[in-house]
Enzyme design. Structure first.
Site, PDB file in Angstrom:
ATOM      1  N   ARG A  15      13.577  20.036 -43.183  1.00 55.45           N
ATOM      2  CA  ARG A  15      13.227  20.952 -42.098  1.00 55.45           C
ATOM      3  C   ARG A  15      13.607  20.292 -40.781  1.00 55.45           C
ATOM      4  O   ARG A  15      13.358  19.095 -40.575  1.00 55.45           O
ATOM      5  CB  ARG A  15      11.723  21.262 -42.102  1.00 55.45           C
ATOM      6  CG  ARG A  15      11.275  22.202 -43.205  1.00 55.45           C
ATOM      7  CD  ARG A  15      11.854  23.615 -43.052  1.00 55.45           C
ATOM      8  NE  ARG A  15      11.430  24.513 -44.126  1.00 55.45           N
ATOM      9  CZ  ARG A  15      12.102  24.724 -45.255  1.00 55.45           C
ATOM     10  NH1 ARG A  15      13.255  24.112 -45.467  1.00 55.45           N
ATOM     11  NH2 ARG A  15      11.641  25.573 -46.157  1.00 55.45           N
ATOM     12  N   GLU A  40      15.996  26.155 -35.180  1.00 56.64           N
ATOM     13  CA  GLU A  40      16.800  27.025 -36.027  1.00 56.64           C
ATOM     14  C   GLU A  40      16.518  28.510 -35.784  1.00 56.64           C
ATOM     15  O   GLU A  40      15.345  28.884 -35.713  1.00 56.64           O
ATOM     16  CB  GLU A  40      16.436  26.652 -37.470  1.00 56.64           C
ATOM     17  CG  GLU A  40      17.409  27.089 -38.491  1.00 56.64           C
ATOM     18  CD  GLU A  40      17.080  26.466 -39.852  1.00 56.64           C
ATOM     19  OE1 GLU A  40      16.836  25.253 -39.928  1.00 56.64           O
ATOM     20  OE2 GLU A  40      17.066  27.220 -40.813  1.00 56.64           O
ATOM     21  N   HIS A  88      21.864  25.921 -43.008  1.00 51.86           N
ATOM     22  CA  HIS A  88      20.720  25.910 -43.937  1.00 51.86           C
ATOM     23  C   HIS A  88      21.100  26.512 -45.305  1.00 51.86           C
ATOM     24  O   HIS A  88      20.590  27.564 -45.707  1.00 51.86           O
ATOM     25  CB  HIS A  88      19.524  26.662 -43.331  1.00 51.86           C
ATOM     26  CG  HIS A  88      18.220  26.240 -43.945  1.00 51.86           C
ATOM     27  ND1 HIS A  88      17.019  26.277 -43.273  1.00 51.86           N
ATOM     28  CD2 HIS A  88      17.919  25.760 -45.178  1.00 51.86           C
ATOM     29  CE1 HIS A  88      16.042  25.851 -44.058  1.00 51.86           C
ATOM     30  NE2 HIS A  88      16.569  25.521 -45.245  1.00 51.86           N
TER      31      HIS A  88
END
Ligand code: DGY
Length: 304
Positions: free
Chosen positions: A222, A251, A269
């Site tokens: 993350r 993000e 991602h």
């Protein structure tokens, strides 16, 4: 298909973009089950709107996007998709590790641009991988799978987690250490811890220079585990040799500064993005919904 076969009434929203908050707020009111993405913020105020909700099935292994304690307090089961995406994500972490140290993307751009005019002794020198030290932050399923893949490269493995893991050490020869030791010993650091209060900005401007000079940082976990500004500084100063990133602090926003750095590989991602893995994730999310509606129990629960 699994849900259709069971006669569920299903509403599907765009697969590649998060559902608009307003729409989600309307739809959650009467839903019995929700299959959501890691980009959907399932917080207290959203959960409070749900009248019938029995299950929140996250289409991801990580679940920092959901207030799981609050869902539990409302009797709502939360599930995720663990195990099945371990191999795909570990493979992607290795793809980044090898690509960034061998400067694959930079070399590709250079070659395509027609700039390759003959072999040169100093052309695109990178870093060795074999017999170097790999530091794993978070030795859960994915962290362990990344460590196992290091055997072929004869790497030393150090790891940091909330506790030592003797079985993992036996299998891989990995050594448990403090985060500071991991920083100072690792040539490559790969992040695999969950995002929570204790891992938010685990790597930050106060400690990033404790990382060994010339090391590479890989993040497929993350983005918020790393303070992006600190990472940019450490890369710009040359303290870190490079970074391979699949996730970002803000993000899907990525700082223009990070985008301008040649020694960084940026992915959107895609840790679990293989056909096989994503189909299996969909199957598990659907089966969790069916199981909770039919029996009150999820197959892969998080909060019960
Ligand atoms: C997850 O499932 O948590 C991953 O980030 C998906 O790539």
């Amino acid at each position: 298909v699994l849900l259709q076969e069971k006669g569920f009434q299903i509403e599907v929203y765009d697969r590649d973009e998060p559902i608009q908050r307003k729409l989600l707020e309307q739809k959650i009111v009467h839903a019995d089950g929700l299959i959501c993405l890691l980009s959907d913020n399932i917080d207290k105020s959203l959960i409070n709107r749900a009248g019938n909700l029995k299950i929140i099935a996250n289409y991801a292994a990580g679940f920092n996007n959901i207030d799981i304690a609050y869902a539990a307090s409302r009797g709502i089961v939360v599930s995720n998709t663990p195990d099945i995406l371990t191999a795909a994500t570990a493979d992607l972490a290795w793809s980044l590790l090898l690509s960034v140290s061998k400067r694959i993307v930079e070399s590709d751009r250079f070659t395509r641009a027609g700039e390759f005019r003959g072999w040169g002794p100093m052309l695109f020198l990178g870093g060795d991988v074999t017999r170097k030290t790999l530091g794993i932050i978070g030795a859960g399923r994915i962290g362990q799978a990344v460590a196992q893949r290091a055997a072929g490269f004869e790497m030393q493995i150090v790891y940091h987690d909330t506790r030592p893991l003797p079985e993992f050490e036996k299998k891989t020869g990995a050594r448990y250490c403090s985060i500071q030791q991991l920083f100072s010993e690792s040539d490559f650091i790969s992040i695999h811890c969950p995002l929570n209060n204790s891992t938010h900005h685990l790597i930050n401007s106060a400690n990033i220079y404790q990382i060994k000079k010339g090391a590479y940082l890989i993040n497929t976990a993350r983005g918020q585990v790393v303070e992006e500004k600190a990472l940019v500084d450490a890369l710009k100063s040359g303290h870190l040799a490079g970074a391979g990133l699949d996730v970002y602090e803000f993000e899907p926003q990525i700082s223009p500064e990070i985008k301008s750095l040649e020694q960084v590989i940026l992915l959107p991602h895609i840790g679990s993005a293989t056909f096989e893995t994503r189909s299996e994730m969909a199957r598990i999310a659907a089966r969790n919904v069916i199981s909770v509606i039919e029996s009150g129990k999820a197959l892969t629960p998080i909060n019960t």
